[in-house]
Design a protein around this motif. Structure first.
Motif, PDB file in Angstrom:
ATOM      1  N   LEU A   1       0.855  -1.283   0.130  1.00  0.00           N
ATOM      2  CA  LEU A   1       0.073   0.040   0.043  1.00  0.00           C
ATOM      3  C   LEU A   1       0.823   1.304  -0.012  1.00  0.00           C
ATOM      4  CD1 LEU A   1      -2.621   1.395   0.130  1.00  0.00           C
ATOM      5  CD2 LEU A   1      -2.731   1.159   2.391  1.00  0.00           C
ATOM      6  N   GLN A   2       1.890   1.118   0.812  1.00  0.00           N
ATOM      7  CA  GLN A   2       2.882   2.480   0.879  1.00  0.00           C
ATOM      8  C   GLN A   2       3.463   2.585  -0.634  1.00  0.00           C
ATOM      9  OE1 GLN A   2       3.441   4.505   3.180  1.00  0.00           O
ATOM     10  NE2 GLN A   2       1.911   3.506   4.444  1.00  0.00           N
ATOM     11  N   LEU A   3       3.922   1.493  -1.272  1.00  0.00           N
ATOM     12  CA  LEU A   3       4.385   1.684  -2.478  1.00  0.00           C
ATOM     13  C   LEU A   3       3.470   2.246  -3.915  1.00  0.00           C
ATOM     14  CD1 LEU A   3       6.912  -1.349  -2.861  1.00  0.00           C
ATOM     15  CD2 LEU A   3       7.184   1.126  -2.257  1.00  0.00           C
TER      16      LEU A   3
ATOM     17  N   ILE B   1       0.902 -10.229  24.004  1.00  0.00           N
ATOM     18  CA  ILE B   1       1.669 -10.547  22.821  1.00  0.00           C
ATOM     19  C   ILE B   1       3.139 -10.228  22.862  1.00  0.00           C
ATOM     20  CG2 ILE B   1       1.888  -9.883  20.456  1.00  0.00           C
ATOM     21  CD1 ILE B   1      -0.542 -11.485  21.083  1.00  0.00           C
ATOM     22  N   ASP B   2       4.036 -11.021  22.453  1.00  0.00           N
ATOM     23  CA  ASP B   2       5.446 -10.657  22.380  1.00  0.00           C
ATOM     24  C   ASP B   2       5.969 -10.246  21.047  1.00  0.00           C
ATOM     25  OD1 ASP B   2       5.984 -11.699  24.894  1.00  0.00           O
ATOM     26  OD2 ASP B   2       6.206 -14.009  23.977  1.00  0.00           O
ATOM     27  N   ALA B   3       6.202  -9.053  21.183  1.00  0.00           N
ATOM     28  CA  ALA B   3       6.799  -8.193  20.037  1.00  0.00           C
ATOM     29  C   ALA B   3       7.770  -9.321  18.894  1.00  0.00           C
ATOM     30  CB  ALA B   3       7.143  -6.850  20.164  1.00  0.00           C
ATOM     31  N   ALA B   4       8.599  -9.803  19.628  1.00  0.00           N
ATOM     32  CA  ALA B   4       9.569 -10.337  18.906  1.00  0.00           C
ATOM     33  C   ALA B   4       9.196 -11.779  18.347  1.00  0.00           C
ATOM     34  CB  ALA B   4      10.981 -10.881  20.109  1.00  0.00           C
ATOM     35  N   ARG B   5       8.020 -12.165  18.664  1.00  0.00           N
ATOM     36  CA  ARG B   5       7.576 -13.287  17.925  1.00  0.00           C
ATOM     37  C   ARG B   5       6.685 -12.726  16.788  1.00  0.00           C
ATOM     38  NH1 ARG B   5       6.306 -16.720  23.172  1.00  0.00           N
ATOM     39  NH2 ARG B   5       6.254 -18.657  21.669  1.00  0.00           N
ATOM     40  N   ILE B   6       6.469 -11.866  16.729  1.00  0.00           N
ATOM     41  CA  ILE B   6       5.257 -11.512  15.623  1.00  0.00           C
ATOM     42  C   ILE B   6       6.119 -11.697  14.304  1.00  0.00           C
ATOM     43  CG2 ILE B   6       4.025  -9.582  14.332  1.00  0.00           C
ATOM     44  CD1 ILE B   6       3.544  -8.408  17.271  1.00  0.00           C
ATOM     45  N   PRO B   7       5.306 -12.536  13.456  1.00  0.00           N
ATOM     46  CA  PRO B   7       5.949 -12.636  12.123  1.00  0.00           C
ATOM     47  C   PRO B   7       5.924 -11.657  11.146  1.00  0.00           C
ATOM     48  CG  PRO B   7       4.043 -13.928  12.059  1.00  0.00           C
ATOM     49  CD  PRO B   7       4.074 -13.270  13.275  1.00  0.00           C
ATOM     50  N   VAL B   8       6.847 -10.834  11.085  1.00  0.00           N
ATOM     51  CA  VAL B   8       7.011  -9.715  10.276  1.00  0.00           C
ATOM     52  C   VAL B   8       7.621 -10.210   9.076  1.00  0.00           C
ATOM     53  CG1 VAL B   8       7.842  -7.585   9.672  1.00  0.00           C
ATOM     54  CG2 VAL B   8       7.355  -8.036  12.090  1.00  0.00           C
ATOM     55  N   SER B   9       7.145  -9.905   7.916  1.00  0.00           N
ATOM     56  CA  SER B   9       7.077 -10.538   6.490  1.00  0.00           C
ATOM     57  C   SER B   9       8.717  -9.835   6.170  1.00  0.00           C
ATOM     58  CB  SER B   9       6.161  -9.918   5.416  1.00  0.00           C
ATOM     59  OG  SER B   9       6.777  -9.526   4.392  1.00  0.00           O
ATOM     60  N   SER B  10       9.472 -10.931   5.494  1.00  0.00           N
ATOM     61  CA  SER B  10      10.753 -10.321   5.184  1.00  0.00           C
ATOM     62  C   SER B  10      10.587  -9.360   3.833  1.00  0.00           C
ATOM     63  CB  SER B  10      11.610 -11.479   4.482  1.00  0.00           C
ATOM     64  OG  SER B  10      10.972 -12.098   3.578  1.00  0.00           O
ATOM     65  N   VAL B  11       9.575  -9.319   3.139  1.00  0.00           N
ATOM     66  CA  VAL B  11       9.454  -8.179   2.036  1.00  0.00           C
ATOM     67  C   VAL B  11       9.179  -7.017   2.785  1.00  0.00           C
ATOM     68  CG1 VAL B  11       7.808  -7.536   0.394  1.00  0.00           C
ATOM     69  CG2 VAL B  11       8.616  -9.799   0.276  1.00  0.00           C
ATOM     70  N   ALA B  12       8.159  -6.951   3.843  1.00  0.00           N
ATOM     71  CA  ALA B  12       8.048  -5.477   4.638  1.00  0.00           C
ATOM     72  C   ALA B  12       9.359  -4.906   5.135  1.00  0.00           C
ATOM     73  CB  ALA B  12       6.943  -5.993   5.541  1.00  0.00           C
ATOM     74  N   ARG B  13      10.101  -6.073   5.609  1.00  0.00           N
ATOM     75  CA  ARG B  13      11.476  -5.666   6.341  1.00  0.00           C
ATOM     76  C   ARG B  13      12.414  -4.997   5.305  1.00  0.00           C
ATOM     77  NH1 ARG B  13      11.969  -7.529  11.340  1.00  0.00           N
ATOM     78  NH2 ARG B  13      10.974  -9.477  12.065  1.00  0.00           N
ATOM     79  N   GLU B  14      12.406  -5.694   4.047  1.00  0.00           N
ATOM     80  CA  GLU B  14      13.223  -5.107   2.974  1.00  0.00           C
ATOM     81  C   GLU B  14      12.585  -3.904   2.533  1.00  0.00           C
ATOM     82  OE1 GLU B  14      15.916  -6.031   2.098  1.00  0.00           O
ATOM     83  OE2 GLU B  14      16.106  -7.945   2.781  1.00  0.00           O
ATOM     84  N   VAL B  15      11.300  -3.670   2.441  1.00  0.00           N
ATOM     85  CA  VAL B  15      10.707  -2.364   1.606  1.00  0.00           C
ATOM     86  C   VAL B  15      11.117  -1.235   2.878  1.00  0.00           C
ATOM     87  CG1 VAL B  15       8.544  -1.121   1.090  1.00  0.00           C
ATOM     88  CG2 VAL B  15       9.194  -3.428   0.337  1.00  0.00           C
ATOM     89  N   ALA B  16      10.633  -1.548   4.120  1.00  0.00           N
ATOM     90  CA  ALA B  16      10.871  -0.512   5.055  1.00  0.00           C
ATOM     91  C   ALA B  16      12.289  -0.297   5.397  1.00  0.00           C
ATOM     92  CB  ALA B  16      10.333  -1.231   6.709  1.00  0.00           C
ATOM     93  N   ARG B  17      13.269  -1.118   5.161  1.00  0.00           N
ATOM     94  CA  ARG B  17      14.500  -0.574   5.255  1.00  0.00           C
ATOM     95  C   ARG B  17      15.019   0.360   4.149  1.00  0.00           C
ATOM     96  NH1 ARG B  17      18.662  -2.171   2.728  1.00  0.00           N
ATOM     97  NH2 ARG B  17      17.613  -4.055   1.709  1.00  0.00           N
TER      98      ARG B  17
END
Lengths: 337, 337
Positions: free
Chosen positions: B177-179, B245-261
């Motif tokens: 959506l951001q893109l 909820i444990d923040a560290a265990r939320i499965p953040v998408s690798s695509v989301a991580r890459e785009v966010a970077r």
């Protein structure tokens, strides 16, 4: 200060407010408003029916001067009419609302009250829905219903030799639309009220349709939503036949006649092309006409008129004037584009 | 010259053109497109499910640059996801289109192709619908489905002690959506395509949800449409419990991580609040977690993460950071107003 618009109130509080407007759920509702899905019981001896119809601001009604309670009732009634014309009973509504953020909360609540009232009148419930932002207000309803397997009525069964019949009278809704579009027209107040009521709060012919379906012998049925000529066209198209209608036998509404006299309109044209009367239009073999009229007489006071006959496709679609002259049955009815 | 817009083509020819885009009907369809109602068979051992969701121009998508085939697929997929999250199988779509008269016929046909393709992929049919004029284009779908009586999953059954689990990964749709909103962002082309695909053509988790429903032990389930935080809020609200909820265990998408970077975004915020991931979020007692993971493993390759625990309502709704610090679980998710 209490939130006045849906934008101020927010989506989920709005859904709670709307759910509070609903009546007690039917006993077959396992899961209703409040989840993403509704779940209901079904019966193996019934067919499930489904239909949808939308009311869009600017196309079907104007927000200015709109009575939202009547809008909700009408949105429900036109869907109920479709289920009725299939021989069925309405059961469960799914309501999708598209709302500009500046829509008043009161306005939306009144739509829901009208919807819930009309649904409850015919034994149906609102079991789910959705609210969404959009530039144009729209009330989009899906209605589920049920019918015994042998009693489903469809539009494609008209047979050469069938008589064509219609319940009630036609043209009053079109008269009401004329008065709605031209508020300056001067007409008798009783006629105005009756014509507006026909247009704004039509009564679906549920009991009459059920009586016809139970009695048996109806070969094709549809509700008059697009106009007599257009809806006959739907039956004739789907059935691969022709039709011959006697203009003098079309039951033009007395309210339509009165309003037409006062504003120099054409009541027969309104009956043929106006639409939104939500009467039942059906065909049946000659020997079934009297039993069907008797069956109708047992459920509710409702006029019924035999207006013509199904003929071979090659004979075309004709409207026969009182002097015997035949012209093509036109009157395009309500076209969406 | 062939009509280019729906206004030039007209309502009934348009309906014929759209009906031609549909696939062969399911064997339980007694009456499909072409009448005012659809009629379908039901089974007494199944509950009937119903849901609706709309895509409105300007609110959910922009007509300019819109791929109508993908729009049709997405409109279908988000409804299928709701039926899946109830443990059910999708069966019959009712499609209501609101179209400005200048909408191109090709555009509408492509919406229908996408809808028909996505429906067929999951064994569902389009059995009815409606087209109407309006200023704002909208695709409003109602989807029916079915579920065995004992396998209905709802959002209101979460119980203190339950583990909270989620399929797949989260945040890629928000990255897409951001893109979409900022086409000038420079990102790796593979990441762009993957993020846009997540946003525009989500895959509903039908097989996974069925496996969970069959395996038994899921106490509450919902699909992630509003965002992890908001959808957890729906479960917790409906169940009268709290969550941790444990923040560290939320499965953040690798695509989301890459785009966010690449665009300096916050992938955890996208996962928590972005929504539209259409993963399954569910709760189950600890002893059912391993059997449920095994059941999922049998149907399709799909990650599964245990991200937290249902606690007493009095303990609130907390997000625990890797350093152990707890903050209120917020992230309002997608709000329609």
């Amino acid at each position: 200060m209490a939130p006045r618009t849906v934008g101020e109130l927010g989506e989920f509080p709005l859904i709670e407010r709307l759910a509070a407007r609903l009546h007690r759920p039917r006993s077959d509702v396992v899961l209703g408003i409040g989840d993403d899905v509704a779940a209901v019981e079904t019966r193996a001896d019934r067919l499930l029916l489904a239909t949808c119809d939308v009311q869009v601001a600017g196309a079907h009604f104007l927000v200015d001067g709109c009575d939202p309670h009547r809008l909700g009732r009408k949105a429900a009634a036109i869907n109920i009419s479709d289920i009725a014309a299939a021989g069925g009973r309405p059961t469960h509504f799914i309501c999708s609302l598209v709302l500009p953020p500046d829509t008043e909360v009161d306005f939306v609540e009144s739509i829901y009250s009208g919807l819930a009232e009309e649904a409850a009148r015919w034994g149906a419930d609102v079991v789910g829905g959705n609210v969404s932002k959009g530039d144009t207000l729209a009330v989009d309803l899906t209605l589920l219903g049920e019918v015994a397997r042998g009693e489903l009525l469809r539009r494609d069964g008209a047979t050469v030799g069938d008589r064509v019949l219609v319940t009630g009278s036609l043209g009053a809704a079109a008269a009401g639309l004329q008065l709605k579009l031209n508020p300056g027209h001067r007409v008798d107040e009783r006629h105005r009220r009756a014509a507006l009521a026909a247009f704004e709060t039509p009564t679906p012919r549920v009991e009459q349709a059920r009586a016809l379906a139970r009695a048996g012998g109806v070969n094709a049925m549809i509700d008059v939503s697009d106009g007599l000529a257009a809806d006959l066209g739907h039956i004739v198209d789907a059935s691969g036949v022709g039709v011959r209608i006697d203009a003098a036998r079309i039951p033009v509404s007395s309210v339509a006649r009165e309003v037409a006299r006062e504003i120099a309109g054409d009541p027969l044209a309104w009956a043929l092309a106006g639409g939104e009367d939500y009467e039942l239009l059906f065909t049946a073999p000659p020997q079934r006409v009297v039993p069907l009229i008797e069956a109708l007489g047992e459920v509710a006071e409702c006029a019924i008129s035999e207006i013509g006959e199904i003929v071979a496709a090659s004979a075309g679609r004709l409207l026969v004037a009182p002097d015997g002259e035949a012209s093509p049955l036109s009157g395009d009815g309500w076209r969406h584009f």
